[in-house]
Design an enzyme around this catalytic site. Structure first.
Site, PDB file in Angstrom:
ATOM      1  CG  ASN A   1       3.423   4.628  22.956  1.00  0.00           C
ATOM      2  OD1 ASN A   1       4.179   5.284  23.663  1.00  0.00           O
ATOM      3  ND2 ASN A   1       2.940   3.454  23.312  1.00  0.00           N
TER       4      ASN A   1
ATOM      5  CG  HIS B   1      11.868  14.353  -2.254  1.00  0.00           C
ATOM      6  ND1 HIS B   1      12.084  15.667  -1.912  1.00  0.00           N
ATOM      7  CD2 HIS B   1      11.577  13.719  -1.091  1.00  0.00           C
ATOM      8  CE1 HIS B   1      11.952  15.817  -0.600  1.00  0.00           C
ATOM      9  NE2 HIS B   1      11.639  14.637  -0.083  1.00  0.00           N
TER      10      HIS B   1
ATOM     11  N   GLY C   1       3.964  -0.525  16.272  1.00  0.00           N
ATOM     12  CA  GLY C   1       5.213   0.208  16.396  1.00  0.00           C
ATOM     13  C   GLY C   1       6.039   0.178  15.128  1.00  0.00           C
TER      14      GLY C   1
ATOM     15  CB  THR D   1       3.751   1.166  -0.708  1.00  0.00           C
ATOM     16  OG1 THR D   1       3.217  -0.119  -1.053  1.00  0.00           O
ATOM     17  CG2 THR D   1       5.077   0.981   0.021  1.00  0.00           C
TER      18      THR D   1
ATOM     19  NE  ARG E   1       2.230 -11.137   2.780  1.00  0.00           N
ATOM     20  CZ  ARG E   1       3.114 -11.076   3.758  1.00  0.00           C
ATOM     21  NH1 ARG E   1       3.752  -9.941   4.004  1.00  0.00           N
ATOM     22  NH2 ARG E   1       3.356 -12.137   4.505  1.00  0.00           N
TER      23      ARG E   1
END
Length: 203
Positions: free
Chosen positions: A101, A131, A158, A181, A196
């Site tokens: 989308n 970084h 989304g 993550t 989670r």
């Protein structure tokens, strides 16, 4: 102290060597994006995404041509709604029958692999760059990246953010606004920040 002046030792990852910065980037090592090849690759991607984002819904053939030129690979019957934003495009592979989308940001400093039959909601971010935590190298503009893999039949809601180095297993659903993550296994529902697993999904 500039990257060029650093000595071997604790700063060794940030020392320039005989390789080009483009070669360092492709190897997954620390690099600075000042290589002529990288600058040209970025400009090429901007030209192609600008053209792609200017197309209308009536220009399916033109969109397919531009996507084929921009991306490393794109499967049959895949649709990506503009606007689309990438770093280079060439390190992105999208499978067949995938739907993306509006507003995908896919920063492909490292490879981004998106499988077949994937659904990606609006304003999703796939972010491979990393970084340095050290202030000096970060100020000197060193960066690197870790690849992202999205398995077949995954649904990203989304606003999902997928962080560097993450793999999401096949058939998994990630709820809207989640920040992924760490790797997610196949066939689960994951939500939240950080994402989670809340339950397994039936076949």
């Amino acid at each position: 102290m500039s990257g060029q002046d650093r000595q071997h030792g604790q700063d060794e990852p940030y020392v320039r060597d005989e390789r080009s910065m483009h070669e360092r980037m492709l190897a997954g090592d620390w690099y600075v994006a000042d290589d002529d090849t990288l600058v040209e690759a970025y400009r090429r991607a901007v030209d192609l995404t600008t053209a792609y984002n200017a197309t209308t819904a009536r220009e399916d053939e033109r969109r397919h041509e531009l996507l084929t030129e921009l991306l490393g690979a794109v499967g049959e019957d895949t649709a990506i709604r503009p606007p689309l934003h990438v770093d280079y495009g060439t390190q992105i592979s999208v499978g067949s029958r995938t739907f993306v989308n509006f507003g995908l940001v896919a920063l492909d400093v490292a490879a981004i692999v998106i499988g077949d039959d994937v659904q990606i909601g609006p304003n999703v971010q796939l972010l491979t760059p990393i970084h340095p935590l050290e202030t000096g190298p970060r100020r000197d503009k060193w960066e690197a990246a870790k690849p992202i893999t999205i398995g077949d039949n995954v649904w990203l809601g989304g606003g999902v953010v997928v962080c560097p180095g993450v793999t999401i297993g096949a058939n998994t659903v990630v709820g809207a606004g989640a920040v992924v993550t760490k790797d997610l296994p196949a066939g689960v529902l994951a939500v939240g920040n950080p994402a989670r697993v809340v339950r397994e999904l039936a076949e």
